[in-house]
Write an enzyme that holds these catalytic residues in place. Sequence first.
Site, PDB file in Angstrom:
ATOM      1  N   HIS A  67      -8.338   9.431  11.970  1.00 18.43           N
ATOM      2  CA  HIS A  67      -8.010   8.514  13.071  1.00 18.43           C
ATOM      3  C   HIS A  67      -8.688   8.992  14.338  1.00 18.43           C
ATOM      4  O   HIS A  67      -8.222   9.921  14.983  1.00 18.43           O
ATOM      5  CB  HIS A  67      -6.499   8.443  13.291  1.00 18.43           C
ATOM      6  CG  HIS A  67      -5.764   7.789  12.176  1.00 18.43           C
ATOM      7  ND1 HIS A  67      -5.233   8.491  11.136  1.00 18.43           N
ATOM      8  CD2 HIS A  67      -5.494   6.488  11.933  1.00 18.43           C
ATOM      9  CE1 HIS A  67      -4.651   7.652  10.294  1.00 18.43           C
ATOM     10  NE2 HIS A  67      -4.800   6.423  10.741  1.00 18.43           N
ATOM     11  N   TYR A  85     -11.722  -4.807   7.619  1.00 21.12           N
ATOM     12  CA  TYR A  85     -10.384  -4.459   8.106  1.00 21.12           C
ATOM     13  C   TYR A  85     -10.438  -3.286   9.081  1.00 21.12           C
ATOM     14  O   TYR A  85      -9.935  -3.346  10.195  1.00 21.12           O
ATOM     15  CB  TYR A  85      -9.465  -4.106   6.928  1.00 21.12           C
ATOM     16  CG  TYR A  85      -8.205  -3.417   7.358  1.00 21.12           C
ATOM     17  CD1 TYR A  85      -7.169  -4.143   7.933  1.00 21.12           C
ATOM     18  CD2 TYR A  85      -8.060  -2.029   7.260  1.00 21.12           C
ATOM     19  CE1 TYR A  85      -6.024  -3.510   8.381  1.00 21.12           C
ATOM     20  CE2 TYR A  85      -6.928  -1.384   7.707  1.00 21.12           C
ATOM     21  CZ  TYR A  85      -5.909  -2.128   8.264  1.00 21.12           C
ATOM     22  OH  TYR A  85      -4.783  -1.497   8.729  1.00 21.12           O
ATOM     23  N   HIS A  86     -11.083  -2.224   8.625  1.00 23.94           N
ATOM     24  CA  HIS A  86     -11.092  -0.974   9.397  1.00 23.94           C
ATOM     25  C   HIS A  86     -11.886  -1.087  10.685  1.00 23.94           C
ATOM     26  O   HIS A  86     -11.671  -0.329  11.615  1.00 23.94           O
ATOM     27  CB  HIS A  86     -11.633   0.154   8.539  1.00 23.94           C
ATOM     28  CG  HIS A  86     -10.968   0.227   7.202  1.00 23.94           C
ATOM     29  ND1 HIS A  86     -11.347  -0.586   6.153  1.00 23.94           N
ATOM     30  CD2 HIS A  86      -9.937   0.968   6.767  1.00 23.94           C
ATOM     31  CE1 HIS A  86     -10.570  -0.332   5.116  1.00 23.94           C
ATOM     32  NE2 HIS A  86      -9.702   0.600   5.457  1.00 23.94           N
ATOM     33  N   ASP A 115      -7.673  14.487   9.121  1.00 24.09           N
ATOM     34  CA  ASP A 115      -7.329  13.207   9.740  1.00 24.09           C
ATOM     35  C   ASP A 115      -8.565  12.482  10.285  1.00 24.09           C
ATOM     36  O   ASP A 115      -9.359  13.052  11.014  1.00 24.09           O
ATOM     37  CB  ASP A 115      -6.352  13.496  10.886  1.00 24.09           C
ATOM     38  CG  ASP A 115      -5.941  12.259  11.644  1.00 24.09           C
ATOM     39  OD1 ASP A 115      -6.068  11.149  11.095  1.00 24.09           O
ATOM     40  OD2 ASP A 115      -5.483  12.405  12.793  1.00 24.09           O
ATOM     41  N   TYR A 153       0.872  -1.184   0.000  1.00 27.42           N
ATOM     42  CA  TYR A 153       0.000   0.000   0.000  1.00 27.42           C
ATOM     43  C   TYR A 153       0.899   1.221   0.000  1.00 27.42           C
ATOM     44  O   TYR A 153       1.582   1.489   0.975  1.00 27.42           O
ATOM     45  CB  TYR A 153      -0.847  -0.053   1.269  1.00 27.42           C
ATOM     46  CG  TYR A 153      -1.881   1.037   1.414  1.00 27.42           C
ATOM     47  CD1 TYR A 153      -2.639   1.475   0.336  1.00 27.42           C
ATOM     48  CD2 TYR A 153      -2.131   1.598   2.663  1.00 27.42           C
ATOM     49  CE1 TYR A 153      -3.614   2.453   0.496  1.00 27.42           C
ATOM     50  CE2 TYR A 153      -3.103   2.579   2.827  1.00 27.42           C
ATOM     51  CZ  TYR A 153      -3.835   2.994   1.739  1.00 27.42           C
ATOM     52  OH  TYR A 153      -4.794   3.963   1.906  1.00 27.42           O
ATOM     53  N   LYS A 177     -10.094  17.308  16.976  1.00 26.80           N
ATOM     54  CA  LYS A 177      -9.411  16.633  15.868  1.00 26.80           C
ATOM     55  C   LYS A 177      -9.344  17.606  14.693  1.00 26.80           C
ATOM     56  O   LYS A 177     -10.253  17.691  13.887  1.00 26.80           O
ATOM     57  CB  LYS A 177     -10.190  15.371  15.457  1.00 26.80           C
ATOM     58  CG  LYS A 177     -10.109  14.283  16.469  1.00 26.80           C
ATOM     59  CD  LYS A 177      -9.504  12.973  16.023  1.00 26.80           C
ATOM     60  CE  LYS A 177      -8.873  12.854  14.704  1.00 26.80           C
ATOM     61  NZ  LYS A 177      -7.480  12.412  14.752  1.00 26.80           N
TER      62      LYS A 177
END
Lengths: 368, 672
Positions: free
Chosen positions: B546, B171-172, B544, B17, B540
């Site tokens: 996350h 996955y996430h 981003d 990736y 935040k």
Amino acid sequence: MWSVNPTALSGLAPCIDREMTHVKLPDPERLAARILRRERAAVADGLNLLDNKLAEARDRAVRLLACLSGERWLKDGHLVGVTGPPGAGKSSLVSAMIREWRHAGRMVGVLAVDPSSRPELGGGALLGDRIRIKNSSYDDGLFIRSLANRNQLGGVATEVWPMSCLMLACFDIVVIETVGVGQTEIDIADIGDTVCYVAQPASGDTIQYLKSGIIEIPDIFAVNKCDLGPPARKTASEIGRSAPRQDRREDWDYPVCLVSATMNTGIKEFHDHFDRHRKFLADTGLLGKLRTRHQSAWVIRLLKEEFGTIGLELAGGRASIEARLGEDPSDQFGEYERLRKHLLSRFLSVNQPTNPTKEEHPDEQAIV
Amino acid sequence: MVVARKDRDPPWLMRTYSGHSSAKASNALYRTNLAKGQTGLSVAFDLPTQTGYDADSPLARGEVGKVGVPISHIEDMDQLFDQIPLDKMNTSMTINATAAWLLSLYIGLAQRRGIDPTKLSGTTQNDIVKEYLSRGTYIYPPGPSMRLIADTINYTVKHVPKWNPTNVCSYHLQEAGATPVQELAYALCTAMAVLDRVKASGEIPPAEFPQVVERISFFVNAGIRFVEECCKLRAFGEMWDALTLTRYQVEDPKLRRFRYGVQVNSLGLTEPQPENNVQRIVLEMLAVVLSKRARARAIQLPAWNEAMGLPRPWDQQWALRMQQVMAFETDLLEYADILDGSPVIAAKVSELIEGARKEIENVEAQGGIIAAIESGYIKRELVASHMNRLRAIESGDLKIIGVNCFQETAESPLTAGGGDAIMKSDETAERMQIERLQAHRKTRNDAEVRAALQGLTDAAKSGENIMPSSIRCALAGVSTGEWGDSLRAVFGEFRPPTGIDITIDSREVLGKKDQVTDLRERVASTGNALGRPLKLLVGKPGLDGHSNGAEQVAVKARDVGFEVVYDGIRLTPQQIAQAAQEEGVHVVGLSILSGSHMELVESVLQELRSRDLTGLPVVAGGIIPQEDADRLVGLGVRAVYTPKDFNLNAIMGDIVDVVRESNGLERLGALH
Ligand code: B12
Ligand SMILES: Nc1nc2c(ncn2[C@@H]2O[C@H](COP(=O)(O)OP(=O)(O)OP(=O)(O)O)[C@@H](O)[C@H]2O)c(=O)[nH]1
Ligand SMILES: [Mg+2]
């Protein structure tokens, strides 16, 4: 024996910090001038001061509010209370309303109340309404303060009273969003000039709530999420059919609106009812009376919350307190602080209860 | 001498990736990777491209070319695939909210190069559900977003038949804390929502619907508990087989196969003793290759320095070599399924299936996955799972070698160079990309651009498939921001629930009762001394997505008695400073993992200063290299926390002290 809610007597609970800090507190008179000029930083500082429970801060808060009150106090601005079950869309609706108000150039202040966790679980809170209410990235005409209810009864925090008064001094519209309430544990009648109940479609809560008979009927009903179709229409007609109440006014029509905050349907009409109700109150001369009555109700509620029924009795009883408050409707905070200090001194010393009169008020300096 | 058997199974697709700085630099990287034996491409885009902003948008500031390649228009796409034959390449694009756009650029480029789109093969990730739940690069509300996914599926099935238009991602979810059962349940719910949407669009004749089902592939995770993970993949296969048969009447078993690609777990990769990550990665890979029946089609692995920052080419090469050793040196590919017939495995698989079925029923009863996202239910479940994981690490019940046990270590030669063990992004990338974009705008035919954008708007409004008008936009030289904004104007924008309003069971806290109760006392007493309860803003800034760290900090802060304001991801420094002021907080905590911490923290500090909030303490956390942490402290940030600070109680104690110090109270020091 009477008991005192120990956490209410702030600073007296056992704590690590025996000595108090030199918290920098603003000069109330100068701050008031800046608030009246609508300086955002001053509004924020003012709200912080009103939230502050240190003795010195309380004194300054009274001075601040004294500067901000006056004629305007009883006739200007519009104080709107929004309540309803959790997740009904109170914040989303307030957001949609703000679009309308801002479009018309009106400045809006919001006090959004969220629940605190129980004291034995730390008493913390997540204040999550802000992001739902805010809809544009930057707007100088909108000011949102979130508050935790700090486990006080009812859907609003006691700080809401002084804070909404401060906001009325500098915003055209002040909105109070209560915590999402279930059925009866909330007393919203006193929170605003116009009270709106936001109903969740197809939830038994709403009907229960209406039947409960504990509260005065809200002035405006909104059944939100009408984009979901039939359930919203059904709920609206149930509310429309609910039995008229004895305290219902003949000259106000208690509208029930079908709206969708997310699809922006019915918002304009909904919004117009608020202006209409505000005008109704002014035209009938109710506004001033209502605000005075609400202020007294707040004082009584606050004293009762901190000192219990026995405290109210010590302060002369409900009727006598109300009468005294009625004398000078623009100094209710001063009066409240005096009563509170008086009661504090009574509770802290082991005195025989006597009925206080205005003359007997102890010297402010002498108390905590 | 023992040699590998000739008739072994072919290995999976091996990918890395990657993407950074510019199309040109990324193209060079891809070509070296292909030369090293990598067999497919996996493109990482930068955040402005993923969220539909142009490089010169104020919202893109500091993010251009940081975590991936910026693609602003078709010329960038051309440069990215310079000398790479599109008809021979298998290209995977991690792109979601703007997937229809990037796919249009790819198809447009193929057309321009005279390549028949039916020859294109690859994948667009194109799963918006997990963006709302974990990954954070959503733009539009669920309704229009699901429609965009359906549009790309309907289009590719007819015109780009070798393309995997969507990759349902679990996955996430694991990276946001999901358990194996949650991963199974929510991924399958997502797949159902997508297929139901396509079916409802009526564009596919019923007889061809099985082909659509066959095109749905998955992108899953594999964590360190590799036996359970291997069972999870077998469970996925069985459940998908049953679901596609019963719900969608797909008769041909070949079309019911569970096809998936993998990136192994990165959440468990650590900053302390980062060399241990190598064995973690290899063990995690075992889970997805061991069982032939449930083997991955494509694998990409993180690098040993995952928790430190972006990997360098050498770090990625090391990860690729792990795959190659597994595929070519071991005898794994010489056997039939080695787990078939094991009662232990079968029992575990059934247990997972049963758990997942229950949760699927639960979600369906709530009206399906979209309703359960809007209500905040699923996000709350994930936040709660992650909270449990972090509590177990704090208490030591979950052992993480080198982090909460076996911390002593000799000096590592890998990190001896200090800040040098990661990829440094190109400082000039943003400026160059902006210049390139602005030059591009001058060269295009404005009338054509306007007409193409009008066509896009019309299609968005009418409900016509979005792909043809998007391809026309691509060929006309429309930019990523223009495409994104045109659809914003029609669809609106959306912010999903943050999920942090979970109920915290007091009994759960008992594990660390002493520290939590101690903290509660400190918070309460400091609040009393200051006159009002401590209030914290968790912010935040930037693009981003996350959110894990911010969420867990917010949840913990509430747990120990703070009043917490957290408005979710993707806010501007201005919005954050404004919230700090309006809310009257005692401290601001910023969380930044995108690598843009220097720019973003500086802007927040500046915005605070312009609001008379110079004295308000600010702390920051995230993926922040030591030298940057020092610079941030130099700018006035009171404390910087990174993944090695895994103990949230300790962080909270420290924040209370930061507040105390800024208000003239003495620090209380470490917790007992
Ligand atoms: C989980 C994860 C994801 C998940 C995120 C899920 C979510 N909702 O949070 C998913 C899979 C979605 C994801 C996606 C991406 N990721 Co990622 N991800 C990670 C990973 C593996 C772990 C981060 C994490 O959640 N840790 C757990 C939490 C609890 O820890 P934490 O956030 O670090 O917080 C701790 C401290 O830092 C501190 N802290 C943090 N914030 C705050 C705030 C305050 C106030 C305080 C007091 C403390 C504090 O306290 C916490 C407790 O220990 C890291 C690598 C790693 N192992 O760290 C990469 C990583 C952060 N990701 C990275 C990248 C590039 C991406 C992508 C941008 C890739 C791409 N090009 O598409 C995408 C897109 C994401 C986006 N929209 O921005 C890079 C960032 C590179 C950089 N900074 O230079 C990393 C470092 C991986 C790498 N080496 O390449 N990712
Ligand atoms: N379908 C639909 N959903 C809505 C509407 N208004 C709000 N919602 C959704 O309902 C949920 C709750 O909305 P909020 O505005 O946060 O509700 P609230 O009453 O303020 O909630 P609390 O403050 O938590 O009690 C969110 O997911 C909104 O997106 C509407 O008109 N239609
Ligand atoms: Mg709300």
